[in-house]
Structure formats: C-alpha cells, structure tokens
Design a protein around this motif. Structure first.
Motif, short mmCIF file in Angstrom:
data_model
loop_
_atom_site.label_atom_id
_atom_site.label_comp_id
_atom_site.label_asym_id
_atom_site.label_seq_id
_atom_site.Cartn_x
_atom_site.Cartn_y
_atom_site.Cartn_z
N SER A 177 0.84 -1.21 0.00
CA SER A 177 0.00 0.00 0.00
C SER A 177 0.87 1.25 0.00
N ARG A 229 2.48 1.66 -3.48
CA ARG A 229 1.51 2.09 -4.49
C ARG A 229 1.15 3.56 -4.31
N TYR A 230 0.97 3.98 -3.06
CA TYR A 230 0.64 5.38 -2.80
C TYR A 230 1.79 6.29 -3.22
N TRP A 247 -4.91 5.49 -7.28
CA TRP A 247 -5.45 5.39 -5.91
C TRP A 247 -6.87 5.96 -5.90
N PRO A 303 -3.26 -4.35 -1.93
CA PRO A 303 -2.55 -3.24 -2.58
C PRO A 303 -2.63 -3.24 -4.09
N VAL A 336 -7.64 -0.14 -2.17
CA VAL A 336 -6.76 0.82 -1.50
C VAL A 336 -7.48 2.11 -1.13
#
Length: 226
Positions: free
Chosen positions: A24, A27-28, A35, A201, A206
């Motif tokens: 997570s 990815r953020y 997102w 994720p 998410v």
C-alpha cells in the motif's frame, strides 16, 4: 499436517500483512493516480444505489464486529459479565443480520458488474477477482453461523479469538496451535481473509485508506445559486 497448519496460520498471516502494508505504501508513493475507487456511477446509477448502501453498511458492521469480537481479550468479556456462549449468540445474530444485508447489496453489485455492458467494459480483471473473493468470504462467514449453531458453548470462538490475539502479539507459533482443530469452514474463512489482505494493494480496495474523515470538520462549501 502440523507443518502445513503452521505455514498457513502461523506464518502466512505475517506475509499477507507485510504485503498489505508495504504494498500500500509503495503504491501510494509511486502510483497515486491509480489510488481511487474507479466509480462507474456515470455509467449506471439505479442498481449502484440499490446495492452500494446495504453492501457498505453490512461490510462495515461485519468488520467492526470482527475487530471488537476477536481482539477483545476473553477476560474483558468476563469482567463485563458476558459469557462465551452469550457472546457467540450475539455474534451469530449480528453476523447473520449484517451478513445478509451485505449479501443482498453485493449480489446486486456483482450482477451489475458482470451483466451491464458499459460497466463491464470499464472493469479490470482484478475487480472481478476481488468481488468474487469478497463474495466467497461472505458466504463462508454466513455458513459458519450454521456450524456455530452445532456447538453453542463458544469453545471454537475462543480458539479463534486466541489465534487472532496471538497473531497480533507476534506469537505465530502459539497462534497456529489454537486453530489446528477448528472446523474447516473457519479455517477457509481465516485463510481467505488473509488472502484479501495479500491482494489488497493491487486492487481498488486501496481507497479504503482514504476515508474522508476531514469532511466532518471542514468548512461548509458555498455554492452560488444560478
């Protein structure tokens, strides 16, 4: 068999949670434009309204119930005067009510996602995977109510509580022992639950991290009349 049980319920949870947290964050950091919920409301509204509200109410109540029920030590319930059999009855009743509500909403959303051509065209493969995993998890949870009805003494519920609390306190070797002899339905429910954290994720789930809590305290928006 003991080694497999330890792998699935003593080690796998930590693998799943590590991927959940680290994945997570990555990815953020690297893919913020992905997102989002990827809402399909503009493509179809009627069935989305019918399914979304009961689904979200049901899933939030179920998650909250699992969180409080599994992580609160048995000693606390004992001090509050709540016995294991009584707690099991409450859990079965609440889980059944909100589980059916969630099932109603999710069925609508799943059928909409699969049968509406416009919505299906914007659906990624992972969206289908997540929906099917959530649907299977919900069915396992509802099925476990009937299994629980066969033993109202709360023993297996206490084992699941002990497993959860030992996993949280990083005592996986002890945790796997508590879940070794519980019913297969519970084991499947736990394993699939961990697997949802594993794929989290890589899916639109998410957006759960981005709960709009600031909306409560933000200033009102001023909208001019035409």
């Amino acid at each position: 068999m003991n080694d497999l049980n330890h792998l699935l319920f003593g080690i796998y949870p930590y693998i799943a949670f590590t991927v959940f947290l680290v994945g997570s964050l990555i990815r953020y950091d690297r893919e913020q434009y992905t997102w989002k919920t990827s809402s399909s409301q503009l493509l179809e509204k009627k069935w989305l309204r019918r399914g979304s509200l009961p689904f979200h109410i049901g899933v939030l109540a179920i998650f909250g119930g699992h969180f409080v029920g599994l992580l609160t030590p048995h000693e606390v319930w004992h001090v509050l005067g709540v016995s294991a059999p009584h707690k099991q009855i409450v859990a079965m009743a609440a889980g059944g009510i909100f589980g059916l509500l969630c099932l109603y909403g999710m069925t609508i959303l799943l059928v909409r996602r699969l049968t509406n051509e416009r919505v299906r065209a914007t659906t990624a493969k992972m969206d289908i995977v997540i929906l099917l995993m959530l649907y299977s998890q919900l069915l396992l949870g509802l099925t476990s109510i009937f299994v629980s009805a066969g033993h109202m003494d709360g023993t297996e519920m206490l084992k699941l509580m002990s497993w959860t609390q030992n996993i949280v306190t990083l005592n996986g070797s002890v945790a796997s022992g508590y879940i070794a002899d519980v019913h297969i339905i519970y084991k499947l429910h736990v394993f699939l639950g961990m697997s949802l954290f594993l794929v989290f994720p890589f899916s639109r789930l998410v957006h759960i991290w981005s709960v709009p809590v600031k909306y409560v305290s933000r200033s009102y928006q001023v909208v001019r009349a035409r």
